[in-house]
Motif scaffolding. Structure first.
Motif, short mmCIF file in Angstrom:
data_model
loop_
_atom_site.label_atom_id
_atom_site.label_comp_id
_atom_site.label_asym_id
_atom_site.label_seq_id
_atom_site.Cartn_x
_atom_site.Cartn_y
_atom_site.Cartn_z
N ASP A 254 0.83 -1.20 0.00
CA ASP A 254 0.00 0.00 0.00
C ASP A 254 0.87 1.26 0.00
O ASP A 254 2.00 1.26 0.50
N SER A 255 0.33 2.32 -0.55
CA SER A 255 1.05 3.60 -0.63
C SER A 255 1.41 4.10 0.77
O SER A 255 0.57 4.12 1.67
N THR A 256 2.67 4.50 0.93
CA THR A 256 3.12 5.02 2.21
C THR A 256 2.35 6.29 2.58
O THR A 256 2.07 6.53 3.76
N ILE A 257 2.01 7.08 1.57
CA ILE A 257 1.26 8.30 1.83
C ILE A 257 -0.08 7.98 2.47
O ILE A 257 -0.46 8.55 3.50
N MET A 258 -0.82 7.05 1.88
CA MET A 258 -2.13 6.72 2.40
C MET A 258 -2.05 6.07 3.78
O MET A 258 -2.89 6.33 4.65
N VAL A 259 -1.05 5.22 3.98
CA VAL A 259 -0.88 4.58 5.28
C VAL A 259 -0.64 5.64 6.36
O VAL A 259 -1.27 5.63 7.42
N SER A 260 0.29 6.56 6.08
CA SER A 260 0.61 7.59 7.06
C SER A 260 -0.56 8.53 7.30
O SER A 260 -0.83 8.93 8.43
N MET A 337 0.08 17.39 2.53
CA MET A 337 0.33 17.83 1.16
C MET A 337 1.18 19.10 1.11
O MET A 337 2.09 19.23 0.28
N THR A 338 0.90 20.04 2.00
CA THR A 338 1.65 21.30 2.01
C THR A 338 3.10 21.07 2.39
O THR A 338 4.02 21.60 1.75
#
Length: 353
Positions: A254-260, A337-338
């Motif tokens: 799974d995407s690290t972004i989504m997990v975090s 995101m920022t």
């Protein structure tokens, strides 16, 4: 943009967002993970642009991201504060009629759209010094604790590292909260104002509080703030790390972004739920004696808890929790995101820090 190569900063970004919920939590787990990633990828730029950023850029990116997130979620933050302090001078029977939509409509009709951002300017002013003190104090406390435990040249001692991160984070959070607390108090007072304007701005609020209540008036409620640091760190750290580890074990692709993002949001909700009563008491103590009003809570921190429970019931300790919940997920996402965007831009600036 190769996000997987910069997973350490991604985790730190998500945790910075989580930390902004109460402003007192230092991300121990993310810092440890970031250091691991720096060792793995190195600081050299032999294979292209260095994906990591220096200390100054990191502080700048974190401060701007936190300020932008708070600006976006300021209407919900103001609603939270207004609900938290309703029980101080209101009839308890009238409190059951309160709702988010009704209060939002009242603000719109009586105060105008701009009123949703009351106190936001001082919130923004609070972010960068808080982040700077937090970051600097954490590094100093970490070095001090490592020297005491004899860990300067050791690697791989997980339990000792956890202790250093946890204790160092708690001490840094308390230091940063104490150093910037007057800004937090002024923010609460500005945001809690309705139609009657007693404080006309940040500097007028500082001057008026010092004149009416003395210099110590700027530190009302500090005890409750410091009391909440330990539980906030413990819950945020343990929930985030446990969820992230379990998720990555079950679904490693799974995407690290989504997990975090998901784990940071759930961790923020858990931390808010557990520490919200302390935050509510802090807000009410910050407003004691405003505009010459009679004091409501005269028996200290724990006496305030008892007073609220007796007069409003246990539900009174969670007045305003819904808007607090509503701002957690967008708050985490916006900072996420920022911070990533700013980190990408700032990483192009040469640094020796």
């Amino acid at each position: 943009m190769n996000m997987e190569a910069r997973v350490g900063v991604v985790v730190e970004g998500s945790q910075r967002a989580l930390n902004s919920a109460h402003g007192t939590v230092v991300d121990a787990g993310a810092r440890k993970f970031l250091q691991h990633q720096q060792q793995q990828h190195g600081h050299s730029s032999k294979q292209g642009l260095n994906p990591q950023i220096g200390t100054i850029q990191q502080l700048l990116a974190g401060g701007i991201a936190g300020a932008f997130s708070k600006t976006c979620t300021a209407p919900l933050a103001r609603l939270t504060i207004l609900f938290q302090v309703q029980g101080m001078h209101s009839d308890v029977s009238a409190l059951s009629k309160a709702s988010i939509w009704r209060e939002a409509s009242r603000i719109m009709n009586e105060e105008g759209v701009r009123a949703f951002w009351k106190g936001n300017l001082v919130t923004i002013a609070h972010r960068l010094p808080y982040s700077s003190v937090n970051f600097y104090a954490y590094e100093r406390y970490k070095s001090f604790l490592q020297s005491i435990l004899g860990l300067e040249n050791q690697r791989g001692n997980a339990s000792a590292d956890l202790c250093v991160h946890f204790v160092g984070g708690g001490l840094a959070g308390m230091t940063a909260a104490s150093a910037t607390y007057p800004l937090d108090l002024v923010r609460t007072r500005l945001a809690a104002q309705r139609n009657a304007i007693y404080y006309r701005g940040i500097w007028h609020a500082f001057h008026t509080i010092c004149r009416d209540e003395g210099i110590f008036g700027l530190y009302k409620g500090l005890g409750a703030t410091l009391l909440g640091v330990g539980p906030s760190i413990a819950i945020s750290f343990s929930v985030y790390e446990s969820l992230r580890s379990y998720w990555q074990l079950q679904r490693p692709d799974d995407s690290t972004i989504m997990v975090s993002l998901a784990c940071g949001s759930l961790s923020g909700i858990a931390s808010s739920t557990a520490t919200f009563p302390i935050d509510l008491v802090r807000r009410r103590m910050q407003l004691e004696g405003v505009a010459g009003r009679a004091r409501v809570y005269t028996t200290g921190l724990f006496g305030t808890f008892r007073h609220i429970i007796v007069s409003e019931g246990l539900r009174g300790l969670y007045r305003g929790i819904l808007p607090e919940y509503y701002k957690v997920v967008p708050g985490v996402g916006i900072v996420f995101m920022t911070y990533e965007t700013l980190k990408m831009l700032l990483s192009r600036i040469p640094t020796s820090y």
